[in-house]
Design an enzyme around this catalytic site. Structure first.
Site, short mmCIF file in Angstrom:
data_model
loop_
_atom_site.label_atom_id
_atom_site.label_comp_id
_atom_site.label_asym_id
_atom_site.label_seq_id
_atom_site.Cartn_x
_atom_site.Cartn_y
_atom_site.Cartn_z
N SER A 140 -18.07 -25.08 -3.23
CA SER A 140 -17.72 -25.85 -2.03
C SER A 140 -17.56 -27.31 -2.44
CB SER A 140 -18.87 -25.74 -1.01
OG SER A 140 -18.78 -26.75 -0.03
N TYR A 154 -27.60 -26.08 1.34
CA TYR A 154 -26.29 -25.46 1.13
C TYR A 154 -25.58 -26.11 -0.06
CZ TYR A 154 -21.46 -24.05 2.05
OH TYR A 154 -20.19 -23.54 1.93
N1 LIG Z 1 -14.80 -22.06 5.28
C1 LIG Z 1 -14.98 -23.17 4.58
O1 LIG Z 1 -14.53 -24.25 4.97
C2 LIG Z 1 -15.76 -23.13 3.30
C3 LIG Z 1 -15.84 -24.29 2.54
C4 LIG Z 1 -16.52 -24.26 1.34
C5 LIG Z 1 -17.07 -23.08 0.88
N2 LIG Z 1 -16.99 -21.96 1.65
C6 LIG Z 1 -17.60 -20.73 1.13
O2 LIG Z 1 -16.73 -19.65 1.31
C7 LIG Z 1 -17.48 -18.44 1.36
C8 LIG Z 1 -17.03 -17.62 2.56
O3 LIG Z 1 -17.41 -18.29 3.76
P1 LIG Z 1 -16.51 -18.32 5.06
O4 LIG Z 1 -16.19 -19.72 5.35
O5 LIG Z 1 -15.44 -17.32 4.97
O6 LIG Z 1 -17.61 -17.90 6.16
P2 LIG Z 1 -17.76 -16.60 7.08
O7 LIG Z 1 -16.53 -16.33 7.85
O8 LIG Z 1 -19.04 -16.82 7.80
O9 LIG Z 1 -17.94 -15.42 6.00
C9 LIG Z 1 -19.11 -15.25 5.26
C10 LIG Z 1 -19.06 -13.88 4.61
O10 LIG Z 1 -20.23 -13.74 3.80
C11 LIG Z 1 -20.83 -12.52 4.12
N3 LIG Z 1 -22.27 -12.58 3.94
C12 LIG Z 1 -23.16 -13.48 4.41
N4 LIG Z 1 -24.41 -13.13 4.06
C13 LIG Z 1 -24.30 -11.97 3.35
C14 LIG Z 1 -25.22 -11.09 2.75
N5 LIG Z 1 -26.54 -11.31 2.78
N6 LIG Z 1 -24.75 -10.01 2.11
C15 LIG Z 1 -23.43 -9.76 2.05
N7 LIG Z 1 -22.51 -10.54 2.62
C16 LIG Z 1 -22.94 -11.63 3.27
C17 LIG Z 1 -20.45 -12.21 5.55
O11 LIG Z 1 -20.42 -10.79 5.73
P3 LIG Z 1 -21.47 -9.92 6.59
O12 LIG Z 1 -22.11 -10.85 7.58
O13 LIG Z 1 -20.63 -8.86 7.22
O14 LIG Z 1 -22.40 -9.38 5.57
C18 LIG Z 1 -19.05 -12.76 5.63
O15 LIG Z 1 -18.11 -11.80 5.24
C19 LIG Z 1 -18.96 -18.87 1.44
O16 LIG Z 1 -19.55 -18.75 0.17
C20 LIG Z 1 -18.87 -20.32 1.86
O17 LIG Z 1 -19.99 -21.05 1.44
C21 LIG Z 1 -16.35 -21.95 2.85
#
Ligand SMILES: NC(=O)c1ccc[n+]([C@@H]2O[C@H](COP(=O)([O-])OP(=O)(O)OC[C@H]3O[C@@H](n4cnc5c(N)ncnc54)[C@H](OP(=O)(O)O)[C@@H]3O)[C@@H](O)[C@H]2O)c1
Length: 252
Positions: A140, A154
């Site tokens: 991130s 985080y």
């Molecule tokens: N969106 C952004 O702007 C952004 C920016 C920087 C980094 N990121 C990173 O991108 C990645 C994806 O995040 P996102 O933004 O797409 O958020 P999101 O829509 O909340 O998706 C998070 C995903 O992680 C899974 N997850 C969470 N806890 C889990 C667990 N214990 N076991 C297995 N799966 C788990 C969830 O699946 P289930 O709940 O179905 O298990 C979901 O599919 C993360 O690592 C986040 O830190 C996102």
């Protein structure tokens, strides 16, 4: 081409978005998460849109470390080996350190760092065996510096996994006879469930599809690391790395 791709956290947001873009490009997919009904819906959507693409689903809570190793092994058997693993599952819970939010901070640390370590271990074991593979770690932009308040844990986990990936990359230097690459991606703000309703982020936020196309482009180039989308995050990352902490805390 790295044909078979496993993605963790593929039930929403970036994981689901990257699965859609990778399927469009002809990759076979192993999609994993806890919400299996979401995975099944995504599998149906992708296989209907791209009849040549194979999608397998596995329920996986990444904090169950034995399950991580078992699911990676099962997915590799399903698809005939994994060519790329995207360590994407993540959590954004937390509170200012010292304000009674230890449980939420710990959950974030366990999901984003310890569970990512398990995923890297399982992926690298497989890649070392095959002498080939591409490990992709979703960090991130918040990893650039220590972040205040609810972001502290985080950001620390995201800096941690970026260093983990760099260490694995270091292990590969001077190791001959393999085609193993490690990529660290630093997403900026990309619309997903994680940042739904977070007002201050919307100025620089791109929609999920735009963000995921940019992520997949960087993944397919197998870059060492990249801020995604590059604009404005690549230059902003440089500012974040060098600006005084009092300035950085106002940027997030
Ligand atoms: N969106 C952004 O702007 C952004 C920016 C920087 C980094 N990121 C990173 O991108 C990645 C994806 O995040 P996102 O933004 O797409 O958020 P999101 O829509 O909340 O998706 C998070 C995903 O992680 C899974 N997850 C969470 N806890 C889990 C667990 N214990 N076991 C297995 N799966 C788990 C969830 O699946 P289930 O709940 O179905 O298990 C979901 O599919 C993360 O690592 C986040 O830190 C996102």
């Amino acid at each position: 081409m790295r044909t078979n791709v496993l993605i963790t956290g593929a039930s929403s947001g970036l994981g689901a978005g990257m699965a859609r873009v990778l399927a469009e490009k002809g990759h076979h997919l192993a999609i994993t998460a806890r919400r299996v009904e979401r995975l099944e819906a995504l599998k149906t959507e992708i296989e209907t849109a791209h009849p040549g693409v194979r999608v397998v689903t596995h329920a996986l809570d990444v904090t169950d470390h034995d399950q991580v190793f078992d699911v990676f092994t099962a997915a590799a058997a399903d698809l005939g080996g994994l060519d790329r693993v995207i360590v994407n599952a993540g959590l954004g819970k937390g509170g200012r350190i010292g304000t009674g939010r230890f449980h939420a901070n710990k959950q974030t640390a366990e999901t984003n760092f310890v569970a990512a370590l398990a995923q890297c271990e399982a992926a690298m074991e497989h890649f070392y065996e095959r002498k080939a593979g591409h490990l992709v770690v979703i960090s991130s932009m918040s990893a650039m510096r220590g972040m205040p308040s609810s972001m502290t844990t985080y950001a620390a986990t995201k800096a941690g996994i970026a260093h983990l990936a760099e260490g694995i990359r270091s292990d590969l230097i001077n190791r001959k006879g393999h085609d193993i690459k490690v990529t660290t991606l630093y997403p900026g703000y990309i619309a997903s469930e994680m940042n739904e309703g977070v007002q201050q982020e919307t100025r620089m936020m791109v929609d999920t599809e735009t963000g995921c196309r940019a992520l997949v482009k960087a993944i397919e180039r197998e870059v060492v690391d990249a801020a995604v989308p590059a604009w404005p995050w690549a230059p902003l990352g440089q500012v974040m790395k060098h600006a005084p902490l009092g300035v950085v805390r106002r940027m997030v």
